[in-house]
Design an enzyme around this catalytic site. Structure first.
Site, mmCIF file in Angstrom:
data_model
loop_
_atom_site.group_PDB
_atom_site.id
_atom_site.type_symbol
_atom_site.label_atom_id
_atom_site.label_comp_id
_atom_site.label_asym_id
_atom_site.label_seq_id
_atom_site.Cartn_x
_atom_site.Cartn_y
_atom_site.Cartn_z
ATOM 1 N N ARG A 189 3.762 2.527 0.142
ATOM 2 C CA ARG A 189 3.269 3.796 -0.432
ATOM 3 C C ARG A 189 2.979 4.809 0.669
ATOM 4 O O ARG A 189 2.483 4.433 1.733
ATOM 5 C CB ARG A 189 1.988 3.561 -1.235
ATOM 6 C CG ARG A 189 2.202 2.692 -2.456
ATOM 7 C CD ARG A 189 0.891 2.458 -3.184
ATOM 8 N NE ARG A 189 0.832 1.097 -3.686
ATOM 9 C CZ ARG A 189 -0.288 0.464 -3.998
ATOM 10 N NH1 ARG A 189 -1.452 1.071 -3.868
ATOM 11 N NH2 ARG A 189 -0.254 -0.767 -4.446
ATOM 12 N N HIS A 239 -9.985 -0.784 -5.466
ATOM 13 C CA HIS A 239 -10.465 -1.888 -4.615
ATOM 14 C C HIS A 239 -11.989 -1.960 -4.589
ATOM 15 O O HIS A 239 -12.573 -2.484 -3.635
ATOM 16 C CB HIS A 239 -9.999 -1.722 -3.140
ATOM 17 C CG HIS A 239 -8.526 -1.774 -2.931
ATOM 18 N ND1 HIS A 239 -7.875 -0.918 -2.088
ATOM 19 C CD2 HIS A 239 -7.572 -2.589 -3.457
ATOM 20 C CE1 HIS A 239 -6.578 -1.188 -2.095
ATOM 21 N NE2 HIS A 239 -6.371 -2.201 -2.921
ATOM 22 N N GLU A 294 -12.762 -11.069 -4.053
ATOM 23 C CA GLU A 294 -12.935 -10.301 -5.290
ATOM 24 C C GLU A 294 -13.201 -11.214 -6.487
ATOM 25 O O GLU A 294 -13.971 -10.867 -7.383
ATOM 26 C CB GLU A 294 -11.675 -9.456 -5.537
ATOM 27 C CG GLU A 294 -11.554 -8.325 -4.534
ATOM 28 C CD GLU A 294 -10.137 -7.777 -4.402
ATOM 29 O OE1 GLU A 294 -9.297 -8.441 -3.768
ATOM 30 O OE2 GLU A 294 -9.888 -6.690 -4.926
ATOM 31 N N ASN A 324 -6.780 -12.381 -13.501
ATOM 32 C CA ASN A 324 -6.247 -11.102 -13.035
ATOM 33 C C ASN A 324 -4.823 -11.019 -13.570
ATOM 34 O O ASN A 324 -3.902 -11.613 -13.009
ATOM 35 C CB ASN A 324 -6.278 -11.079 -11.500
ATOM 36 C CG ASN A 324 -5.716 -9.794 -10.931
ATOM 37 O OD1 ASN A 324 -5.217 -8.937 -11.663
ATOM 38 N ND2 ASN A 324 -5.787 -9.659 -9.622
ATOM 39 N N ARG A 375 -10.327 -8.962 -14.175
ATOM 40 C CA ARG A 375 -10.172 -7.782 -13.326
ATOM 41 C C ARG A 375 -9.460 -6.718 -14.171
ATOM 42 O O ARG A 375 -8.383 -6.957 -14.700
ATOM 43 C CB ARG A 375 -9.303 -8.119 -12.113
ATOM 44 C CG ARG A 375 -9.024 -6.891 -11.307
ATOM 45 C CD ARG A 375 -7.946 -7.105 -10.299
ATOM 46 N NE ARG A 375 -7.755 -5.882 -9.542
ATOM 47 C CZ ARG A 375 -6.597 -5.542 -9.007
ATOM 48 N NH1 ARG A 375 -5.547 -6.313 -9.133
ATOM 49 N NH2 ARG A 375 -6.494 -4.426 -8.336
#
Ligand code: AMP
Length: 401
Positions: A242, A181, A387, A7, A92
């Site tokens: 955010r 996601h 993941e 990743n 990823r």
């Protein structure tokens, strides 16, 4: 079969080496401050071995990946006899636009398509690609697979992904909702089906991924019907830094009032908003939860706003799905915060949700569990996400065919 999962972020490289026979982690770690002064790389044998941290000059992603390979093959501390033992590498990739609805073997065409999606994810897709190209140079004969954050949500219908702006923006620029996601939502949905002892194809699930970024997904028969993140990961839930959903007119208003540039506004919405912006204290839920509810007014408010938005999406997705068998909580906050879970699920008995407060309290730190009472019509499950394992599994399937 041994599979390396990478990743690659703008200044970091996360890695995990799997032995797919038993689905065990042979080694894992993280290179940090790639391309910056003071870079380090860490290495852990197995899933929970002791972490060794090394200082290293990591000028770019290729050097970082070379260092990872050196650690993996180190004669004394490594886990591989040689690099020939790496059967495939899974990456990823953050944005696949509407070009990829599943993971794919990386070819020149795929790389070109990932490049075309840079416009959607300018911070993520370039380092993701750098990782692919670095492995190509170091291990030219090893197959590589791209696993996209967006692909799971490609099953959304136009009514869920088209914005209420002139259609030309979609036709000409592919501006639409994509969602992120996906690997995590897919993993926990599959695991939820196993825990409930029912085929995924018979279930309606709402998955709540709450990490540094956060999103909710409505999943019907294993397919994503809607999700809270949109064209970018800024839409939807209130996150650590955010803003999530806001009135778009506010952006114009604030930019005008404070004479902000585009990049200053971007910074405000992505880095200084959310839980940090409201609490003016921290973006980390752990800080807001310490001594909760005896915190400052703003800290408590931040936690309430954060939780209220999640509740609102769960309600909305129950409507989208016309019911729900289980709500699934995952990622940093979802797995570890009984407080947020209890605030969100308070007074949801009309929806068929009855939390078992004791089970809620003890389910964290990697524990999996059902935190509802036996008579709760809708189950609430806590499932640690994985993941990397999904990326490794997709990679194995694709290279084996
Ligand atoms: P992730 O991106 O999944 O690694 O999640 C990171 C976030 O999880 C952090 O920003 C924390 O806010 C949150 N987190 C981690 N541990 C806890 C905890 N014990 N309680 C509440 N939040 C936590």
């Amino acid at each position: 079969m041994k599979i390396l999962v990478l990743n690659c972020g703008s200044s970091s490289i996360k890695y995990q080496l799997f032995d797919m026979k038993e689905k065990t982690v042979l080694a894992k770690g993280l290179a940090q401050r790639v391309g910056l002064a003071g870079s380090t790389i860490d290495f852990r044998k197995g899933d929970d071995g002791k972490k060794a941290v090394f200082e290293a000059e990591i000028l770019d992603h290729k050097i970082g990946i070379q260092k990872i390979f050196e650690l993996l093959t180190n004669k004394e501390t490594g886990v591989l006899g040689s690099l020939n033992e790496v059967d495939a590498v899974g990456h990823r990739i953050v944005h696949g636009g509407d070009k990829f609805s599943a993971s794919v073997l990386i070819t020149q065409e795929v790389k070109d398509a990932i490049k075309e999606c840079i416009v959607f994810a300018p911070l993520h897709n370039p380092p993701n690609l750098k990782g692919v190209e670095a492995v190509e140079e170091i291990l030219p004969n090893v197959k590589q697979v791209a696993v996209f954050d967006t692909s799971f949500h490609q099953t959304m219908k136009p009514e869920a992904y088209i914005y209420g702006i002139p259609y030309m923006f979609y036709e000409k620029h592919r501006i639409r909702r994509y969602g992120f996601h996906g690997t995590s939502h897919r993993y926990v949905a599959g695991r939820a089906a196993e825990m409930l002892g029912k085929p995924l194809e018979e279930l309606k699930l709402i998955t709540v991924h709450l990490g540094n970024g956060a999103s909710v997904a409505a999943i019907d028969k294993g397919k994503s019907m809607d999700t809270s993140m949109g064209h970018t990961p800024l839409e939807g839930l209130v996150m650590g830094t955010r803003c999530g959903d806001i009135d778009p007119a506010l952006i114009l208003h604030i930019m005008k009032e404070y004479e902000l540039t585009v990049s200053e506004m971007d910074n405000l919405l992505n880095k200084h908003s959310g839980v940090l912006g409201i609490s003016q204290e921290s973006s980390d839920l752990r800080d807001l939860e310490e001594d909760w509810p005896n915190k400052s007014e703003k800290a408590n408010l931040a936690l309430d706003v954060y939780s209220h938005r999640i509740k609102k999406y769960i309600g909305a997705y129950m409507a989208v799905l016309n019911g729900c068998d289980a709500v699934v909580w995952t990622a940093g906050v979802g797995e570890n915060s009984p407080i947020v879970r209890s605030i969100v699920h308070k007074n949801m008995d009309w929806f068929g949700i009855k939390l078992d407060l004791e089970k809620n309290e003890v389910t964290w730190r990697g524990a999996e569990g059902d935190i509802t009472t036996p008579d709760s019509k809708v189950k609430v499950l806590v499932i640690p996400t994985n993941e990397e394992l999904v990326i490794a599994q997709d990679t194995m399937e694709i290279v084996s065919n």
